[in-house]
Design a protein around this motif. Structure first.
Motif, PDB file in Angstrom:
ATOM      1  N   ASP A 156     -20.514 -10.031 -30.503  1.00  0.00           N
ATOM      2  CA  ASP A 156     -21.000  -8.660 -30.632  1.00  0.00           C
ATOM      3  C   ASP A 156     -22.504  -8.715 -30.921  1.00  0.00           C
ATOM      4  O   ASP A 156     -22.950  -8.601 -32.058  1.00  0.00           O
ATOM      5  CB  ASP A 156     -20.259  -7.956 -31.769  1.00  0.00           C
ATOM      6  N   HIS A 157     -23.284  -8.935 -29.855  1.00  0.00           N
ATOM      7  CA  HIS A 157     -24.715  -9.163 -30.004  1.00  0.00           C
ATOM      8  C   HIS A 157     -25.418  -8.654 -28.752  1.00  0.00           C
ATOM      9  O   HIS A 157     -24.890  -8.783 -27.637  1.00  0.00           O
ATOM     10  CB  HIS A 157     -24.982 -10.664 -30.197  1.00  0.00           C
ATOM     11  N   PRO A 158     -26.613  -8.085 -28.892  1.00  0.00           N
ATOM     12  CA  PRO A 158     -27.322  -7.553 -27.712  1.00  0.00           C
ATOM     13  C   PRO A 158     -27.555  -8.566 -26.610  1.00  0.00           C
ATOM     14  O   PRO A 158     -27.641  -8.206 -25.430  1.00  0.00           O
ATOM     15  CB  PRO A 158     -28.653  -7.082 -28.312  1.00  0.00           C
ATOM     16  N   HIS A 159     -27.663  -9.864 -26.960  1.00  0.00           N
ATOM     17  CA  HIS A 159     -27.902 -10.887 -25.941  1.00  0.00           C
ATOM     18  C   HIS A 159     -26.774 -10.933 -24.899  1.00  0.00           C
ATOM     19  O   HIS A 159     -26.972 -11.456 -23.802  1.00  0.00           O
ATOM     20  CB  HIS A 159     -28.003 -12.272 -26.592  1.00  0.00           C
ATOM     21  N   TYR A 160     -25.624 -10.388 -25.222  1.00  0.00           N
ATOM     22  CA  TYR A 160     -24.442 -10.538 -24.373  1.00  0.00           C
ATOM     23  C   TYR A 160     -24.163  -9.302 -23.515  1.00  0.00           C
ATOM     24  O   TYR A 160     -23.094  -9.183 -22.935  1.00  0.00           O
ATOM     25  CB  TYR A 160     -23.220 -10.869 -25.239  1.00  0.00           C
ATOM     26  N   HIS A 161     -25.126  -8.416 -23.390  1.00  0.00           N
ATOM     27  CA  HIS A 161     -24.857  -7.164 -22.693  1.00  0.00           C
ATOM     28  C   HIS A 161     -24.551  -7.355 -21.215  1.00  0.00           C
ATOM     29  O   HIS A 161     -23.783  -6.585 -20.638  1.00  0.00           O
ATOM     30  CB  HIS A 161     -26.033  -6.195 -22.870  1.00  0.00           C
ATOM     31  N   ASP A 162     -25.125  -8.377 -20.579  1.00  0.00           N
ATOM     32  CA  ASP A 162     -24.867  -8.626 -19.155  1.00  0.00           C
ATOM     33  C   ASP A 162     -24.381 -10.055 -18.931  1.00  0.00           C
ATOM     34  O   ASP A 162     -24.609 -10.644 -17.871  1.00  0.00           O
ATOM     35  CB  ASP A 162     -26.113  -8.356 -18.327  1.00  0.00           C
ATOM     36  N   PHE A 163     -23.680 -10.591 -19.920  1.00  0.00           N
ATOM     37  CA  PHE A 163     -23.283 -11.992 -19.908  1.00  0.00           C
ATOM     38  C   PHE A 163     -22.374 -12.314 -18.729  1.00  0.00           C
ATOM     39  O   PHE A 163     -22.559 -13.310 -18.033  1.00  0.00           O
ATOM     40  CB  PHE A 163     -22.593 -12.326 -21.229  1.00  0.00           C
ATOM     41  N   ALA A 164     -21.361 -11.479 -18.491  1.00  0.00           N
ATOM     42  CA  ALA A 164     -20.403 -11.730 -17.412  1.00  0.00           C
ATOM     43  C   ALA A 164     -21.097 -11.735 -16.050  1.00  0.00           C
ATOM     44  O   ALA A 164     -20.828 -12.598 -15.207  1.00  0.00           O
ATOM     45  CB  ALA A 164     -19.292 -10.685 -17.445  1.00  0.00           C
ATOM     46  N   GLU A 165     -21.992 -10.792 -15.844  1.00  0.00           N
ATOM     47  CA  GLU A 165     -22.692 -10.713 -14.563  1.00  0.00           C
ATOM     48  C   GLU A 165     -23.562 -11.949 -14.327  1.00  0.00           C
ATOM     49  O   GLU A 165     -23.641 -12.473 -13.208  1.00  0.00           O
ATOM     50  CB  GLU A 165     -23.557  -9.447 -14.515  1.00  0.00           C
ATOM     51  N   LYS A 166     -24.223 -12.423 -15.374  1.00  0.00           N
ATOM     52  CA  LYS A 166     -25.061 -13.616 -15.245  1.00  0.00           C
ATOM     53  C   LYS A 166     -24.223 -14.849 -14.928  1.00  0.00           C
ATOM     54  O   LYS A 166     -24.646 -15.717 -14.156  1.00  0.00           O
ATOM     55  CB  LYS A 166     -25.863 -13.819 -16.531  1.00  0.00           C
ATOM     56  N   LEU A 167     -23.036 -14.925 -15.490  1.00  0.00           N
ATOM     57  CA  LEU A 167     -22.144 -16.035 -15.163  1.00  0.00           C
ATOM     58  C   LEU A 167     -21.718 -15.982 -13.701  1.00  0.00           C
ATOM     59  O   LEU A 167     -21.660 -17.010 -13.021  1.00  0.00           O
ATOM     60  CB  LEU A 167     -20.910 -16.000 -16.063  1.00  0.00           C
ATOM     61  N   VAL A 168     -21.406 -14.801 -13.227  1.00  0.00           N
ATOM     62  CA  VAL A 168     -21.019 -14.644 -11.830  1.00  0.00           C
ATOM     63  C   VAL A 168     -22.154 -15.100 -10.917  1.00  0.00           C
ATOM     64  O   VAL A 168     -21.930 -15.763  -9.895  1.00  0.00           O
ATOM     65  CB  VAL A 168     -20.625 -13.184 -11.533  1.00  0.00           C
ATOM     66  N   ASP A 169     -23.388 -14.767 -11.272  1.00  0.00           N
ATOM     67  CA  ASP A 169     -24.533 -15.185 -10.468  1.00  0.00           C
ATOM     68  C   ASP A 169     -24.628 -16.708 -10.388  1.00  0.00           C
ATOM     69  O   ASP A 169     -24.963 -17.268  -9.333  1.00  0.00           O
ATOM     70  CB  ASP A 169     -25.828 -14.619 -11.061  1.00  0.00           C
ATOM     71  N   VAL A 170     -24.319 -17.387 -11.487  1.00  0.00           N
ATOM     72  CA  VAL A 170     -24.333 -18.857 -11.480  1.00  0.00           C
ATOM     73  C   VAL A 170     -23.248 -19.396 -10.555  1.00  0.00           C
ATOM     74  O   VAL A 170     -23.473 -20.335  -9.782  1.00  0.00           O
ATOM     75  CB  VAL A 170     -24.138 -19.409 -12.908  1.00  0.00           C
ATOM     76  N   ILE A 171     -22.063 -18.792 -10.613  1.00  0.00           N
ATOM     77  CA  ILE A 171     -20.954 -19.221  -9.757  1.00  0.00           C
ATOM     78  C   ILE A 171     -21.324 -19.054  -8.284  1.00  0.00           C
ATOM     79  O   ILE A 171     -21.020 -19.909  -7.443  1.00  0.00           O
ATOM     80  CB  ILE A 171     -19.683 -18.425 -10.099  1.00  0.00           C
ATOM     81  N   ARG A 172     -21.991 -17.961  -7.965  1.00  0.00           N
ATOM     82  CA  ARG A 172     -22.385 -17.712  -6.579  1.00  0.00           C
ATOM     83  C   ARG A 172     -23.303 -18.797  -6.030  1.00  0.00           C
ATOM     84  O   ARG A 172     -23.319 -19.066  -4.826  1.00  0.00           O
ATOM     85  CB  ARG A 172     -23.104 -16.360  -6.492  1.00  0.00           C
TER      86      ARG A 172
END
Length: 300
Positions: A156-172
């Motif tokens: 529960d931290h502001p750094h994680y607001h787009d965490f899932a999307e950034k992970l998806v970008d790495v997978i791509r």
């Protein structure tokens, strides 16, 4: 009449409650075999390296991942967190003390600062060269040689607001990454965000997470969410702690359409007992032991 009934029935109720509570222990101690025998012939199970081969090399490091690949595991499970400058690293704990020579919260440091830490000497001085890897470094090393389960830890931290999307970008960015990389989390928000961002990415919602209390997980979480899980095809796996399992419980989970991946039996005896109970896979710190068991079973 009611008072007398309660008085006389209470011993029976307590007996059944005790049996239910100690059912896994009863199965492991008195019922389930710890020997390789014909009942396991043809049995298929996945070998999942917990944080890499974390019993043989420091967890969540490139050395642990390379060791797991050398063993020939089916999957590597690893954990991800964000740094203070919002770079994704492979790291389990919220704080640094247990597995590095640093102190404090992971997200209070930049990636450059974290890269200065020793992430291997705590395990063995010969691993003093190991650093905290980024998720990109870990995936580039694995490079589709086995599947990868990326466990997203809740923060529960502001750094994680787009965490899932950034992970998806790495997978791509990984060659054929959609085929061999799976995002999983106990927290449904990350899975929903990832799936909404790109529905080609494989996702799993784990109803029972590694950080859950085992008995609470089985008796409360499973029963509360079972109905909802059946309506969501991404909620397909349970990974209860192995001390909470019995043959009957594994059968009931299978009957409801779930795969069962248990963690983290680390001895040959416990692994064999889990296989006799019918689990679909074992998440372990010692995949080398499990690989030896697979070879023994295939030789039957």
């Amino acid at each position: 009449m009611t008072k007398k009934f309660l008085l006389y029935s209470s011993p029976v109720v307590l007996m059944f409650m005790s049996i239910a509570l100690f059912e896994p222990w009863i199965y492991r101690t008195f019922i389930t075999s710890s020997e390789i025998n014909e009942r396991l012939k043809g049995e298929h199970f996945d070998i999942i390296a917990h944080k890499g081969a974390s019993g043989l090399a420091p967890e969540n490091t490139l050395a642990a991942f390379e060791k797991a690949i050398e063993i020939g595991v089916d999957m590597i499970e690893l954990d991800v967190r964000n740094t203070g400058d919002e770079e994704i690293i492979v790291f389990h704990d919220e704080t640094l003390e247990r597995t590095t020579n640093g102190t404090g919260l992971v997200h209070d440091y930049t990636l450059a600062e974290l890269k200065e830490l020793d992430a291997g000497s705590w395990f063995d001085p010969k691993f003093s060269d190991q650093k905290i890897p980024t998720i990109k470094e870990a995936l580039d090393l694995i490079n589709g040689r086995c599947k990868v389960l990326i466990e997203i830890k809740h923060m529960d931290h502001p750094h994680y607001h787009d965490f899932a999307e950034k992970l998806v970008d790495v997978i791509r960015e990984e060659p054929n990454g959609y085929e061999w990389i799976i995002l999983q989390s106990y927290d449904v928000e990350y899975i929903e965000e990832a799936h909404k961002y790109d529905d080609h990415v494989q996702t799993k919602k784990l109803m029972i997470g590694e950080d859950s209390a085992p008995l609470i997980s089985f008796y409360v979480e499973t029963k509360m969410h079972l109905g909802r899980a059946k309506e969501d095809d991404r909620m397909k796996a349970l990974n209860p702690e192995f001390h909470t399992l019995s043959t009957r419980r594994v059968f009931r989970m299978h009957a409801r359409g779930f795969e069962v991946y248990t963690y983290a039996p680390n001895t040959r005896e416990d692994m064999v007992k889990m296989l006799h109970m019918g689990v679909d896979g074992i998440i372990t710190d010692y995949p080398n032991i499990l690989m030896d068991l697979r070879n023994e079973i295939e030789a039957l």
